[in-house]
Design a protein around this motif. Structure first.
Motif, mmCIF file in Angstrom:
data_model
loop_
_atom_site.group_PDB
_atom_site.id
_atom_site.type_symbol
_atom_site.label_atom_id
_atom_site.label_comp_id
_atom_site.label_asym_id
_atom_site.label_seq_id
_atom_site.Cartn_x
_atom_site.Cartn_y
_atom_site.Cartn_z
ATOM 1 N N MET A 1 0.854 -1.177 0.000
ATOM 2 C CA MET A 1 0.000 0.000 0.000
ATOM 3 C C MET A 1 0.902 1.243 0.000
ATOM 4 S SD MET A 1 -2.849 1.087 2.810
ATOM 5 C CE MET A 1 -4.167 0.121 2.151
ATOM 6 N N PRO A 2 0.769 2.138 -0.969
ATOM 7 C CA PRO A 2 1.693 3.252 -1.121
ATOM 8 C C PRO A 2 1.603 4.305 -0.022
ATOM 9 C CG PRO A 2 -0.071 3.381 -2.747
ATOM 10 C CD PRO A 2 -0.225 2.084 -2.030
ATOM 11 N N ASP A 3 0.519 4.374 0.729
ATOM 12 C CA ASP A 3 0.369 5.404 1.751
ATOM 13 C C ASP A 3 0.877 4.993 3.123
ATOM 14 O OD1 ASP A 3 -2.708 6.457 0.250
ATOM 15 O OD2 ASP A 3 -0.700 7.278 -0.006
ATOM 16 N N THR A 4 1.459 3.808 3.241
ATOM 17 C CA THR A 4 1.951 3.381 4.540
ATOM 18 C C THR A 4 3.468 3.279 4.517
ATOM 19 O OG1 THR A 4 1.739 1.050 3.961
ATOM 20 C CG2 THR A 4 -0.161 2.074 5.032
ATOM 21 N N LEU A 5 4.039 3.326 5.700
ATOM 22 C CA LEU A 5 5.481 3.130 5.844
ATOM 23 C C LEU A 5 5.752 1.650 6.015
ATOM 24 C CD1 LEU A 5 6.340 5.928 8.431
ATOM 25 C CD2 LEU A 5 6.651 5.997 5.969
ATOM 26 N N ASP A 6 6.864 1.187 5.483
ATOM 27 C CA ASP A 6 7.264 -0.192 5.748
ATOM 28 C C ASP A 6 8.373 -0.190 6.795
ATOM 29 O OD1 ASP A 6 9.665 0.407 4.432
ATOM 30 O OD2 ASP A 6 9.124 -0.672 2.610
ATOM 31 N N ALA A 7 8.849 -1.356 7.138
ATOM 32 C CA ALA A 7 9.851 -1.485 8.201
ATOM 33 C C ALA A 7 11.139 -0.745 7.853
ATOM 34 C CB ALA A 7 10.136 -2.958 8.485
ATOM 35 N N LEU A 8 11.556 -0.781 6.602
ATOM 36 C CA LEU A 8 12.784 -0.078 6.219
ATOM 37 C C LEU A 8 12.600 1.436 6.327
ATOM 38 C CD1 LEU A 8 15.686 -0.090 5.261
ATOM 39 C CD2 LEU A 8 14.845 -0.231 2.901
ATOM 40 N N ASP A 9 11.459 1.947 5.899
ATOM 41 C CA ASP A 9 11.177 3.374 6.069
ATOM 42 C C ASP A 9 11.277 3.755 7.549
ATOM 43 O OD1 ASP A 9 10.564 3.891 3.357
ATOM 44 O OD2 ASP A 9 8.455 3.368 3.656
ATOM 45 N N ALA A 10 10.651 2.950 8.397
ATOM 46 C CA ALA A 10 10.642 3.236 9.833
ATOM 47 C C ALA A 10 12.048 3.185 10.410
ATOM 48 C CB ALA A 10 9.721 2.255 10.561
ATOM 49 N N ARG A 11 12.846 2.178 9.993
ATOM 50 C CA ARG A 11 14.225 2.084 10.492
ATOM 51 C C ARG A 11 15.051 3.279 10.040
ATOM 52 N NH1 ARG A 11 16.004 -2.917 8.011
ATOM 53 N NH2 ARG A 11 18.072 -2.403 8.812
ATOM 54 N N LEU A 12 14.849 3.723 8.806
ATOM 55 C CA LEU A 12 15.550 4.889 8.291
ATOM 56 C C LEU A 12 15.161 6.140 9.089
ATOM 57 C CD1 LEU A 12 17.326 6.401 6.248
ATOM 58 C CD2 LEU A 12 15.360 6.380 4.667
ATOM 59 N N LEU A 13 13.871 6.317 9.340
ATOM 60 C CA LEU A 13 13.417 7.483 10.095
ATOM 61 C C LEU A 13 13.902 7.444 11.541
ATOM 62 C CD1 LEU A 13 9.852 7.854 8.598
ATOM 63 C CD2 LEU A 13 11.807 9.378 8.243
ATOM 64 N N LEU A 14 13.946 6.263 12.139
ATOM 65 C CA LEU A 14 14.509 6.141 13.496
ATOM 66 C C LEU A 14 15.978 6.533 13.499
ATOM 67 C CD1 LEU A 14 12.884 2.827 14.761
ATOM 68 C CD2 LEU A 14 12.710 5.071 15.871
ATOM 69 N N LEU A 15 16.708 6.071 12.507
ATOM 70 C CA LEU A 15 18.132 6.389 12.409
ATOM 71 C C LEU A 15 18.325 7.902 12.290
ATOM 72 C CD1 LEU A 15 21.023 5.265 12.133
ATOM 73 C CD2 LEU A 15 20.598 5.055 9.680
ATOM 74 N N LEU A 16 17.530 8.543 11.460
ATOM 75 C CA LEU A 16 17.653 9.985 11.280
ATOM 76 C C LEU A 16 17.122 10.771 12.472
ATOM 77 C CD1 LEU A 16 16.784 10.230 7.497
ATOM 78 C CD2 LEU A 16 19.027 10.556 8.580
ATOM 79 N N THR A 17 16.185 10.190 13.203
ATOM 80 C CA THR A 17 15.717 10.831 14.435
ATOM 81 C C THR A 17 16.836 10.869 15.458
ATOM 82 O OG1 THR A 17 13.434 10.139 14.040
ATOM 83 C CG2 THR A 17 14.021 10.674 16.311
ATOM 84 N N ASP A 18 17.571 9.767 15.554
ATOM 85 C CA ASP A 18 18.668 9.691 16.516
ATOM 86 C C ASP A 18 19.896 10.469 16.067
ATOM 87 O OD1 ASP A 18 17.117 8.069 18.123
ATOM 88 O OD2 ASP A 18 17.994 6.207 17.367
ATOM 89 N N SER A 19 20.153 10.490 14.768
ATOM 90 C CA SER A 19 21.359 11.136 14.219
ATOM 91 C C SER A 19 20.991 11.893 12.944
ATOM 92 C CB SER A 19 22.424 10.084 13.907
ATOM 93 O OG SER A 19 22.742 9.323 15.043
ATOM 94 N N PRO A 20 20.365 13.052 13.077
ATOM 95 C CA PRO A 20 19.855 13.750 11.898
ATOM 96 C C PRO A 20 20.930 14.249 10.941
ATOM 97 C CG PRO A 20 19.535 15.071 13.873
ATOM 98 C CD PRO A 20 20.014 13.732 14.315
ATOM 99 N N ARG A 21 22.182 14.260 11.345
ATOM 100 C CA ARG A 21 23.239 14.763 10.467
ATOM 101 C C ARG A 21 23.917 13.662 9.656
ATOM 102 N NH1 ARG A 21 26.180 19.694 13.349
ATOM 103 N NH2 ARG A 21 27.562 19.211 11.614
ATOM 104 N N LEU A 22 23.433 12.434 9.775
ATOM 105 C CA LEU A 22 24.021 11.337 9.001
ATOM 106 C C LEU A 22 23.800 11.551 7.502
ATOM 107 C CD1 LEU A 22 23.086 8.044 10.868
ATOM 108 C CD2 LEU A 22 25.298 9.186 10.778
ATOM 109 N N GLY A 23 24.786 11.211 6.725
ATOM 110 C CA GLY A 23 24.661 11.272 5.278
ATOM 111 C C GLY A 23 23.992 10.019 4.737
ATOM 112 N N VAL A 24 23.639 10.082 3.492
ATOM 113 C CA VAL A 24 22.958 8.967 2.827
ATOM 114 C C VAL A 24 23.833 7.714 2.843
ATOM 115 C CG1 VAL A 24 22.018 8.162 0.623
ATOM 116 C CG2 VAL A 24 21.544 10.481 1.405
ATOM 117 N N LEU A 25 25.104 7.879 2.561
ATOM 118 C CA LEU A 25 26.008 6.729 2.520
ATOM 119 C C LEU A 25 26.102 6.035 3.882
ATOM 120 C CD1 LEU A 25 27.819 5.142 0.630
ATOM 121 C CD2 LEU A 25 29.711 6.637 1.267
#
Length: 157
Positions: A1-25
């Motif tokens: 379903m395109p309007d929901t987050l999946d586990a990878l989206d959530a893990r990425l957002l958690l990572l950026l919540t904890d460390s917002p200055r991390l680069g993509v790499l």
């Protein structure tokens, strides 16, 4: 379903919540996925309005605004836009929500002390079409604003 987050989206957002200055790499390395995957996810989350940016987390008390208050405003019918415009001009007004129930608008504001709060409340009450207000001072923040529990649940799925 395109309007929901999946586990990878959530893990990425958690990572950026904890460390917002991390680069993509570095995000890709920590998540064990390709750099292109992270970039595509970030682009999609931004396009969908889920990810709005990376603002710094500011401590208003440390900035001299140690008092937080909430006001419920009753306003003249059909005048929400004018009231919101006036409230937006008050620097100490941090958030305004249109609500159901007792009042029409719920306002979070900050002040330096009680005298300063009185000045801010007077400005809020002086906004055109504000009919009545009820203000409460926050004593503490036992549960600060958060999204982490929602992201953690999605990351586990």
């Amino acid at each position: 379903m395109p309007d929901t987050l999946d586990a990878l989206d959530a893990r990425l957002l958690l990572l950026l919540t904890d460390s917002p200055r991390l680069g993509v790499l570095e995000c890709a390395r920590r998540l064990g996925v390709a750099r292109g995957t992270v970039q595509a996810r970030l682009d999609r989350l931004t396009e969908r309005g889920i990810l709005g940016g990376f603002p710094p987390e500011l401590d208003l008390a440390a900035m001299g605004y140690g008092l937080t208050a909430f006001a419920v405003l009753e306003i003249a019918q059909g005048r929400r836009a004018e009231v919101v415009e006036a409230l937006s001009a008050i620097d100490e007004v941090c958030e305004v929500y249109a609500t159901t129930g007792q009042g029409d608008l719920f306002v979070r504001m900050v002040a330096r002390n009680n005298d300063d709060l009185q000045r801010v409340v007077d400005e809020v009450v002086g906004a055109p079409y504000v009919r009545r207000t009820s203000t409460s001072i926050a004593l503490s923040t036992p549960v600060p604003p958060r999204v982490r529990p929602l992201l953690e649940r999605l990351a586990r799925s």
